[in-house]
Design a protein around this motif. Structure first.
Motif, PDB file in Angstrom:
ATOM      1  N   HIS A  15       0.651  -1.233   0.074  1.00  0.00           N
ATOM      2  CA  HIS A  15      -0.032  -0.142  -0.095  1.00  0.00           C
ATOM      3  C   HIS A  15       0.765   1.292   0.021  1.00  0.00           C
ATOM      4  O   HIS A  15       0.518   2.102   0.853  1.00  0.00           O
ATOM      5  N   TRP A  16       1.881   1.190  -0.957  1.00  0.00           N
ATOM      6  CA  TRP A  16       2.784   2.556  -0.929  1.00  0.00           C
ATOM      7  C   TRP A  16       2.564   3.056  -2.232  1.00  0.00           C
ATOM      8  O   TRP A  16       1.917   2.493  -3.303  1.00  0.00           O
ATOM      9  N   ASN A  17       2.833   4.369  -2.521  1.00  0.00           N
ATOM     10  CA  ASN A  17       2.689   5.152  -3.634  1.00  0.00           C
ATOM     11  C   ASN A  17       4.173   5.509  -4.136  1.00  0.00           C
ATOM     12  O   ASN A  17       5.118   4.976  -3.334  1.00  0.00           O
ATOM     13  N   GLN A  18       4.623   6.100  -5.155  1.00  0.00           N
ATOM     14  CA  GLN A  18       5.829   6.167  -5.583  1.00  0.00           C
ATOM     15  C   GLN A  18       6.518   6.979  -4.734  1.00  0.00           C
ATOM     16  O   GLN A  18       7.785   6.749  -4.276  1.00  0.00           O
ATOM     17  N   LYS A  19       6.122   8.040  -3.885  1.00  0.00           N
ATOM     18  CA  LYS A  19       6.943   9.040  -3.070  1.00  0.00           C
ATOM     19  C   LYS A  19       7.173   7.975  -1.799  1.00  0.00           C
ATOM     20  O   LYS A  19       8.404   7.961  -1.374  1.00  0.00           O
ATOM     21  N   GLN A  20       6.529   6.981  -1.153  1.00  0.00           N
ATOM     22  CA  GLN A  20       6.603   6.433  -0.210  1.00  0.00           C
ATOM     23  C   GLN A  20       7.630   5.102  -0.745  1.00  0.00           C
ATOM     24  O   GLN A  20       8.795   4.875   0.179  1.00  0.00           O
ATOM     25  N   LEU A  21       7.869   4.743  -1.828  1.00  0.00           N
ATOM     26  CA  LEU A  21       8.843   3.927  -2.498  1.00  0.00           C
ATOM     27  C   LEU A  21      10.010   4.436  -2.391  1.00  0.00           C
ATOM     28  O   LEU A  21      11.127   4.121  -1.882  1.00  0.00           O
ATOM     29  N   ALA A  22      10.172   5.756  -2.884  1.00  0.00           N
ATOM     30  CA  ALA A  22      11.371   6.524  -3.170  1.00  0.00           C
ATOM     31  C   ALA A  22      11.930   6.686  -1.565  1.00  0.00           C
ATOM     32  O   ALA A  22      13.321   6.384  -1.294  1.00  0.00           O
ATOM     33  N   GLY A  23      11.160   7.315  -0.518  1.00  0.00           N
ATOM     34  CA  GLY A  23      11.396   7.249   0.836  1.00  0.00           C
ATOM     35  C   GLY A  23      12.120   6.005   1.298  1.00  0.00           C
ATOM     36  O   GLY A  23      13.168   6.025   2.260  1.00  0.00           O
ATOM     37  N   GLU A  24      11.443   5.001   1.089  1.00  0.00           N
ATOM     38  CA  GLU A  24      11.869   3.690   1.828  1.00  0.00           C
ATOM     39  C   GLU A  24      13.019   3.283   1.228  1.00  0.00           C
ATOM     40  O   GLU A  24      14.074   2.668   1.824  1.00  0.00           O
ATOM     41  N   ALA A  25      13.403   3.504  -0.027  1.00  0.00           N
ATOM     42  CA  ALA A  25      14.643   2.782  -0.796  1.00  0.00           C
ATOM     43  C   ALA A  25      15.659   4.265  -0.622  1.00  0.00           C
ATOM     44  O   ALA A  25      16.843   3.841  -1.071  1.00  0.00           O
ATOM     45  N   ARG A  26      15.177   5.197  -0.184  1.00  0.00           N
ATOM     46  CA  ARG A  26      16.378   6.437  -0.102  1.00  0.00           C
ATOM     47  C   ARG A  26      16.788   6.692  -1.281  1.00  0.00           C
ATOM     48  O   ARG A  26      18.068   6.933  -1.589  1.00  0.00           O
ATOM     49  N   VAL A  45      20.889   2.774  -7.776  1.00  0.00           N
ATOM     50  CA  VAL A  45      19.139   2.911  -7.449  1.00  0.00           C
ATOM     51  C   VAL A  45      18.536   1.541  -7.260  1.00  0.00           C
ATOM     52  O   VAL A  45      17.808   1.360  -6.396  1.00  0.00           O
ATOM     53  N   ALA A  46      18.708   0.757  -8.446  1.00  0.00           N
ATOM     54  CA  ALA A  46      18.290  -0.654  -8.396  1.00  0.00           C
ATOM     55  C   ALA A  46      18.551  -1.239  -7.170  1.00  0.00           C
ATOM     56  O   ALA A  46      17.571  -1.919  -6.657  1.00  0.00           O
ATOM     57  N   GLY A  47      19.855  -1.344  -6.689  1.00  0.00           N
ATOM     58  CA  GLY A  47      20.092  -2.015  -5.499  1.00  0.00           C
ATOM     59  C   GLY A  47      19.320  -1.300  -4.115  1.00  0.00           C
ATOM     60  O   GLY A  47      18.836  -2.177  -3.561  1.00  0.00           O
ATOM     61  N   ASN A  48      19.150  -0.015  -4.201  1.00  0.00           N
ATOM     62  CA  ASN A  48      18.396   0.718  -3.044  1.00  0.00           C
ATOM     63  C   ASN A  48      16.564   0.188  -3.179  1.00  0.00           C
ATOM     64  O   ASN A  48      16.310  -0.075  -2.142  1.00  0.00           O
ATOM     65  N   LEU A  49      16.250   0.131  -4.283  1.00  0.00           N
ATOM     66  CA  LEU A  49      14.873  -0.470  -4.380  1.00  0.00           C
ATOM     67  C   LEU A  49      14.765  -1.807  -4.240  1.00  0.00           C
ATOM     68  O   LEU A  49      13.704  -1.952  -3.444  1.00  0.00           O
ATOM     69  N   ALA A  50      15.684  -2.732  -4.517  1.00  0.00           N
ATOM     70  CA  ALA A  50      15.678  -4.073  -4.191  1.00  0.00           C
ATOM     71  C   ALA A  50      15.590  -4.266  -2.681  1.00  0.00           C
ATOM     72  O   ALA A  50      14.913  -5.139  -2.259  1.00  0.00           O
ATOM     73  N   ARG A  51      16.535  -3.553  -2.066  1.00  0.00           N
ATOM     74  CA  ARG A  51      16.709  -3.879  -0.427  1.00  0.00           C
ATOM     75  C   ARG A  51      15.305  -3.219  -0.090  1.00  0.00           C
ATOM     76  O   ARG A  51      14.752  -3.785   1.006  1.00  0.00           O
ATOM     77  N   ALA A  52      14.862  -2.040  -0.468  1.00  0.00           N
ATOM     78  CA  ALA A  52      13.440  -1.640   0.177  1.00  0.00           C
ATOM     79  C   ALA A  52      12.162  -2.579  -0.055  1.00  0.00           C
ATOM     80  O   ALA A  52      11.277  -2.838   0.836  1.00  0.00           O
ATOM     81  N   ALA A 270      24.513  17.970 -16.306  1.00  0.00           N
ATOM     82  CA  ALA A 270      22.919  17.949 -15.979  1.00  0.00           C
ATOM     83  C   ALA A 270      22.354  16.577 -16.093  1.00  0.00           C
ATOM     84  O   ALA A 270      21.600  16.131 -15.348  1.00  0.00           O
ATOM     85  N   VAL A 271      22.818  15.829 -17.053  1.00  0.00           N
ATOM     86  CA  VAL A 271      22.596  14.560 -17.354  1.00  0.00           C
ATOM     87  C   VAL A 271      22.820  13.736 -16.171  1.00  0.00           C
ATOM     88  O   VAL A 271      22.087  12.952 -15.447  1.00  0.00           O
ATOM     89  N   PHE A 272      24.002  13.693 -15.749  1.00  0.00           N
ATOM     90  CA  PHE A 272      24.631  13.028 -14.439  1.00  0.00           C
ATOM     91  C   PHE A 272      23.887  13.310 -13.226  1.00  0.00           C
ATOM     92  O   PHE A 272      23.713  12.677 -12.440  1.00  0.00           O
ATOM     93  N   ALA A 273      23.597  14.724 -13.082  1.00  0.00           N
ATOM     94  CA  ALA A 273      23.182  15.034 -12.249  1.00  0.00           C
ATOM     95  C   ALA A 273      21.467  14.609 -11.876  1.00  0.00           C
ATOM     96  O   ALA A 273      21.059  14.206 -10.712  1.00  0.00           O
ATOM     97  N   PHE A 274      20.886  14.476 -12.936  1.00  0.00           N
ATOM     98  CA  PHE A 274      19.493  13.824 -13.080  1.00  0.00           C
ATOM     99  C   PHE A 274      19.530  12.453 -12.450  1.00  0.00           C
ATOM    100  O   PHE A 274      18.469  12.182 -11.887  1.00  0.00           O
ATOM    101  N   HIS A 275      20.498  11.797 -12.939  1.00  0.00           N
ATOM    102  CA  HIS A 275      20.539  10.382 -12.681  1.00  0.00           C
ATOM    103  C   HIS A 275      21.447  10.114 -11.180  1.00  0.00           C
ATOM    104  O   HIS A 275      21.559   8.686 -11.040  1.00  0.00           O
ATOM    105  N   GLN A 276      21.665  11.156 -10.624  1.00  0.00           N
ATOM    106  CA  GLN A 276      22.252  10.990  -9.087  1.00  0.00           C
ATOM    107  C   GLN A 276      23.681  10.368  -9.518  1.00  0.00           C
ATOM    108  O   GLN A 276      24.181   9.456  -8.579  1.00  0.00           O
ATOM    109  N   CYS A 277      24.478  10.735 -10.368  1.00  0.00           N
ATOM    110  CA  CYS A 277      25.787  10.083 -10.683  1.00  0.00           C
ATOM    111  C   CYS A 277      26.674  10.977 -10.086  1.00  0.00           C
ATOM    112  O   CYS A 277      27.525  11.869 -10.862  1.00  0.00           O
TER     113      CYS A 277
END
Length: 284
Positions: A15-26, A45-52, A270-277
């Motif tokens: 029962h999460w939304n996208q914002k909650q997923l982002a928060g749980e995955a940091r 990012v994939a690793g953080n999502l997997a752990r969450a 700008a591309v690297f910043a968007f992708h959090q690199c």
């Protein structure tokens, strides 16, 4: 490229939304938003999502694993070796090449000697890590040992051997054996390697750029290849677009178009910043 149907099922179950997923995955909300639009994410990012979500990265990627140049089919690994391999990839991206190589060597010690498919995959990744760490001749020797072993041709998937050939060409470029690298990348481009078209074009473009710096008339070829790779990665929402933009900036500067070069470099950041690199933002 993650399995969105699995992610949707997991967040619905919680029962999460996208914002909650982002928060749980940091992770940044924009990364999750981009993901749900069908774009690729970095494997950090994939690793953080997997752990969450209490899942493996392999489960999220439908048994695909990001290895630096593209998404490569890999054999199933047990949970321990899967985690070691992911850790090695993450350390390699952070510049911790010696630690990453040690993890790969540990996997090789623990895998059965007759497990050619998994062992060859890990050996190729070990070679890329060694190469990224600056030991290009050592990496080249390992890759050529793999490619010269005719017995592997029938026992190892062709795409694993493709990446061995790709990284051999990259090692040649880094060793400044540019004509050999050009021939190797052109050979790969001539074959049916659609899964790595952007990566091959990018590296071939870099070879042409370096030849142009040596006085060869290859600057037009460099622009053509780098623009192709940039367009493919841009459509895929892949942070590697920034790599092509940086090289296009260098090519523009070599042509004397400094204003255009600055614009391209700013776009890369700008591309690297968007992708959090963050590492690539700092480098740029």
């Amino acid at each position: 490229l993650l399995d969105l149907s699995l992610i949707r099922a997991e967040i619905d179950r919680r029962h999460w939304n996208q914002k909650q997923l982002a928060g749980e995955a940091r992770v940044a909300l924009r990364s999750v938003t981009s993901l749900f639009k069908g774009n690729a994410v970095t494997y950090a990012v994939a690793g953080n999502l997997a752990r969450a979500l209490n899942l493996s990265v392999f489960a999220l990627t439908e048994k695909h694993l990001h290895v630096g140049a593209g998404w490569l089919d890999v054999p199933d690994l047990d949970a321990t070796h899967e985690r070691l391999l992911i850790d090695a990839l993450q350390k390699d991206m952070r510049g911790l090449h010696a630690e990453a190589a040690r993890l790969c060597r540990r996997i090789l010690r623990e895998l059965p000697d007759l497990d050619d498919e998994r062992r060859t995959f890990v050996r190729v990744k070990l070679a890329t890590i060694i190469d990224n760490g600056g030991r290009h001749a050592e990496a080249l020797a390992l890759l050529e040992t793999i490619l010269n072993d005719a017995s592997l041709m029938s026992r190892v998937p062709g795409r694993v051997l493709f990446w061995a050939g790709y990284h051999r060409a990259l090692s040649l470029r880094r060793l400044r054996r540019l004509d050999e690298a050009k021939d190797a990348f052109q050979t790969l481009l001539a074959k049916d390697n659609q899964h790595a078209l952007a990566s091959i074009n990018h590296q071939l473009g870099v070879v042409y750029l370096e030849l142009a710096r040596q006085g060869e008339s290859t600057l037009d070829e460099a622009f053509s290849c780098l623009q192709k790779s940039r367009e493919i990665w841009q459509r895929a929402g892949n942070h590697r677009e920034g790599f092509s933009l940086r090289r296009l900036a260098e090519a523009s500067a070599l042509r004397g178009k400094l204003v255009k070069a600055v614009e391209l470099y700013a776009n890369a950041i700008a591309v690297f910043a968007f992708h959090q690199c963050a590492r690539y933002v700092e480098q740029s």
